[in-house]
Design an enzyme around this catalytic site. Structure first.
Site, PDB file in Angstrom:
ATOM      1  N   ASP A   1      -9.855  31.275   1.025  1.00  0.00           N
ATOM      2  CA  ASP A   1      -8.840  30.657   0.164  1.00  0.00           C
ATOM      3  C   ASP A   1      -9.382  29.473  -0.627  1.00  0.00           C
ATOM      4  OD1 ASP A   1      -7.061  32.444   1.155  1.00  0.00           O
ATOM      5  OD2 ASP A   1      -6.064  31.055   2.522  1.00  0.00           O
TER       6      ASP A   1
HETATM    7  P1  NAP Z   1      -9.676  31.365   5.181  1.00  0.00           P
HETATM    8  O1  NAP Z   1      -9.087  31.414   3.827  1.00  0.00           O
HETATM    9  O2  NAP Z   1      -8.759  31.447   6.329  1.00  0.00           O
HETATM   10  O3  NAP Z   1     -10.763  32.544   5.265  1.00  0.00           O
HETATM   11  C1  NAP Z   1     -11.551  32.712   6.377  1.00  0.00           C
HETATM   12  C2  NAP Z   1     -12.518  33.821   6.077  1.00  0.00           C
HETATM   13  O4  NAP Z   1     -13.476  33.842   7.123  1.00  0.00           O
HETATM   14  C3  NAP Z   1     -11.893  35.204   6.027  1.00  0.00           C
HETATM   15  O5  NAP Z   1     -12.081  35.738   4.750  1.00  0.00           O
HETATM   16  C4  NAP Z   1     -12.630  36.027   7.092  1.00  0.00           C
HETATM   17  O6  NAP Z   1     -12.991  37.281   6.531  1.00  0.00           O
HETATM   18  C5  NAP Z   1     -13.847  35.173   7.386  1.00  0.00           C
HETATM   19  N1  NAP Z   1     -14.256  35.203   8.790  1.00  0.00           N
HETATM   20  C6  NAP Z   1     -13.478  35.137   9.877  1.00  0.00           C
HETATM   21  N2  NAP Z   1     -14.227  35.194  10.988  1.00  0.00           N
HETATM   22  C7  NAP Z   1     -15.516  35.288  10.580  1.00  0.00           C
HETATM   23  C8  NAP Z   1     -16.754  35.372  11.266  1.00  0.00           C
HETATM   24  N3  NAP Z   1     -16.833  35.389  12.600  1.00  0.00           N
HETATM   25  N4  NAP Z   1     -17.878  35.462  10.531  1.00  0.00           N
HETATM   26  C9  NAP Z   1     -17.829  35.474   9.182  1.00  0.00           C
HETATM   27  N5  NAP Z   1     -16.681  35.372   8.481  1.00  0.00           N
HETATM   28  C10 NAP Z   1     -15.532  35.285   9.178  1.00  0.00           C
HETATM   29  O7  NAP Z   1     -10.549  30.064   5.391  1.00  0.00           O
HETATM   30  P2  NAP Z   1     -10.784  28.809   4.447  1.00  0.00           P
HETATM   31  O8  NAP Z   1     -11.377  29.223   3.141  1.00  0.00           O
HETATM   32  O9  NAP Z   1     -11.483  27.799   5.298  1.00  0.00           O
HETATM   33  O10 NAP Z   1      -9.331  28.292   4.092  1.00  0.00           O
HETATM   34  C11 NAP Z   1      -8.530  27.645   5.046  1.00  0.00           C
HETATM   35  C12 NAP Z   1      -7.104  28.101   4.867  1.00  0.00           C
HETATM   36  O11 NAP Z   1      -6.356  27.623   5.977  1.00  0.00           O
HETATM   37  C13 NAP Z   1      -6.458  27.551   3.606  1.00  0.00           C
HETATM   38  O12 NAP Z   1      -5.585  28.498   3.056  1.00  0.00           O
HETATM   39  C14 NAP Z   1      -5.663  26.363   4.122  1.00  0.00           C
HETATM   40  O13 NAP Z   1      -4.557  26.055   3.313  1.00  0.00           O
HETATM   41  C15 NAP Z   1      -5.251  26.875   5.482  1.00  0.00           C
HETATM   42  N6  NAP Z   1      -4.910  25.769   6.406  1.00  0.00           N
HETATM   43  C16 NAP Z   1      -5.803  24.801   6.625  1.00  0.00           C
HETATM   44  C17 NAP Z   1      -5.462  23.752   7.454  1.00  0.00           C
HETATM   45  C18 NAP Z   1      -6.401  22.606   7.676  1.00  0.00           C
HETATM   46  O14 NAP Z   1      -5.945  21.580   8.131  1.00  0.00           O
HETATM   47  N7  NAP Z   1      -7.678  22.769   7.434  1.00  0.00           N
HETATM   48  C19 NAP Z   1      -4.231  23.731   8.073  1.00  0.00           C
HETATM   49  C20 NAP Z   1      -3.355  24.775   7.836  1.00  0.00           C
HETATM   50  C21 NAP Z   1      -3.716  25.797   7.012  1.00  0.00           C
HETATM   51  P3  NAP Z   1     -13.368  38.521   7.474  1.00  0.00           P
HETATM   52  O15 NAP Z   1     -12.198  38.734   8.350  1.00  0.00           O
HETATM   53  O16 NAP Z   1     -13.627  39.634   6.519  1.00  0.00           O
HETATM   54  O17 NAP Z   1     -14.599  38.124   8.226  1.00  0.00           O
END
Ligand code: NAP
Length: 470
Positions: free
Chosen positions: A396
């Protein structure tokens, strides 16, 4: 403490020492905002709390020292075991359960105080005392059951998706009304034990009703909000037991929790109402893309080649890095790339991962120098002059549709401009979507290639591929 007692030299000294503790809390919070001073901040905060506990025990000797000391020992052992054993990805659950117990403590303190007065036939209750007791009970009870539900969802012990029952909104509204009517009832009949117990039970149910309709993936924001509630409950309990230090500590937790909640909502481009009422939640349960646009695949040797020939590389870590616990291997790879004279930086998005500061904590664990970490504002202009971006388990936070697609739930969220680099290499296991559940057009751009596999295994393969190139 007897408010009518003459202030003595001893109480003056105690008050000065309590002030030292309060200053300790403030400085600790300040230090916690800096990655280099966070550890010191933690120690300072714990030290101030330890001193406050000691002072309170000296000033108001407990009737049962053994019970108090036993609680401290048991609590400390549980804290150490959890801190050592809990995985980084399970941190939100841990925080949830800690918040919950904080809330429950406030309920018990306020009820104990009320029972003391009711059974001691103390008579005259001030309205202020009654209202703060009511607040401590209600906010504490909502925090407790809300946090338990958040914990169960995050631990996947109950379904993580938003759970709604027919008429849920009306039931929640009725319980909320009942809780507020409870405030009038306790003022009208302060020594009616049954009313206090009823208010407590209704507030416990309200905590469940408020959190159960929220999607599991939104829980980190809710936990931050519950953290703020636990502070407010503690602050109210501070008024109940007449402890200025508890009032200060509770207010600090309450304020910092709400600031954090606001920052998380802003960084996710969501309003708090949107999170709390779960409008986004339904889309989040979907985790597979299902779309069949071709993804261009890279092998580890292709990645090694590009990295070796680059001048400037930016690493974008995300939630997948935490899942695969690849931070140390990533650091090893970066050290290796640097031996070829390549400039490497880490781009840290404020909401990458699942909790605030998630990536900073992970990378600090691998001793990545803090000077190599850059926040969104300072690195975004660098991408255009970057040869290779390695996206490690992020999705994301690098989704370009956030800039253009008005229908996307991510629209408006500031993202890292990884797509603007000459080449983007994405490390992910399959076609899984990110937290938002939406597609990411970055993955199918001309300059993007995917190295499929668990991030840790992929990084190890790339490191080995470098040996083939040597
Ligand atoms: P993300 O959008 O959740 O994407 C995570 C990606 O990691 C997925 O595409 C997944 O694809 C891949 N993945 C998962 N396990 C893996 C592994 N073992 N090895 C390799 N790849 C792996 O993560 P992000 O870009 O960090 O974004 C964070 C999201 O969480 C945002 O939308 C944010 O708003 C939300 N959020 C964050 C917080 C905060 O405080 N940080 C709090 C609430 C919500 P595959 O399944 O294909 O591997």
């Amino acid at each position: 403490m007897n408010p009518n007692a003459e202030p003595s030299l001893l109480s003056f000294i105690f008050n000065q020492l309590y002030l030292v503790c309060a200053i300790g809390f403030f400085v600790s919070l300040k230090f916690l905002a800096s990655p280099t001073k966070a550890r010191l901040g933690n120690i300072l905060g714990a030290g101030a709390m330890g001193l406050a506990t000691l002072l309170t025990m000296i000033e108001h000797p407990p009737t049962d020292y053994v019970g108090v000391l036993l609680s401290i020992v048991v609590g400390s052992v549980i804290g150490v075991v959890f801190a050592k054993k809990v995985q980084m990805t399970a941190m939100p659950q841990l925080v949830a359960i800690f918040n919950g117990f904080g809330g429950l403590a406030s309920v018990l303190v306020a009820l104990a105080e009320m029972f003391k007065y009711i059974f001691g036939n103390a008579g005259n209750f001030s309205e202020f005392f009654l209202v703060t007791s009511w607040m401590s009970v209600v906010i504490g009870a909502i925090t407790f059951t809300g946090s338990v539900i958040a914990y169960l969802k995050l631990q996947e012990l109950i379904p993580t998706k938003p759970l709604m029952m027919p008429g849920q909104k009306f039931i929640t509204a009725a319980f909320t009304l009942a809780v507020f009517m409870g405030a009038y009832a306790v003022i009208a009949a302060p020594d009616a034990l049954l009313i206090w117990l009823l208010v407590t039970v209704v507030a416990f149910f309200l905590g469940v009703l408020l959190v159960i309709p929220i999607g599991g993936a939104d829980m980190p924001v809710v936990i931050s909000l519950l953290n703020s509630y636990s502070g407010l409950a503690a602050m109210a309990a501070g008024f109940v037991v007449n402890s200025p230090l508890l009032i200060i500590a509770g207010a600090l937790v309450g304020a910092s929790g709400i600031i954090l909640t606001r920052l998380m909502c802003q960084a996710m481009n969501r309003s708090l109402t949107n999170v709390v009422f779960g409008a986004f939640g339904n889309a989040l349960v979907q985790t597979q893309t299902g779309d069949d646009k071709p993804l261009k695949e890279f092998q580890p040797i292709d990645v090694a080649l590009q990295l070796k020939n680059a001048n400037q590389v930016v690493i974008v870590p995300g939630y997948g890095l935490a899942v695969s616990e690849a931070q140390r291997n990533l650091r090893e790879l970066v050290d290796l790339i640097k031996t070829f004279g390549v400039k490497v930086s880490y781009a840290i998005h404020p909401v990458a991962g699942r909790m605030p500061g998630h990536m900073n904590v992970l990378l600090a664990e691998a001793d990545v120098p803090y000077e190599e970490l850059f926040d969104l504002d300072s690195i975004n202009s660098e991408f255009e002059s970057t040869d290779v971006v390695i996206v490690v388990g992020a999705n994301d936070v690098v989704n370009p549709s956030a800039r253009t697609d008005k229908t996307s739930p991510l629209f408006g969220m500031p993202i890292l401009n990884a797509d603007k680099a000459r080449s983007v290499i994405i490390l992910k296991r399959g076609r899984g979507r990110g937290f938002s559940g939406v597609e990411n057009p970055l993955f199918t751009l001309d300059n993007a290639h995917v190295l499929f596999g668990d991030a840790k295994a992929s990084i190890v393969k790339v490191i080995n591929a470098f040996k083939e190139l040597a």
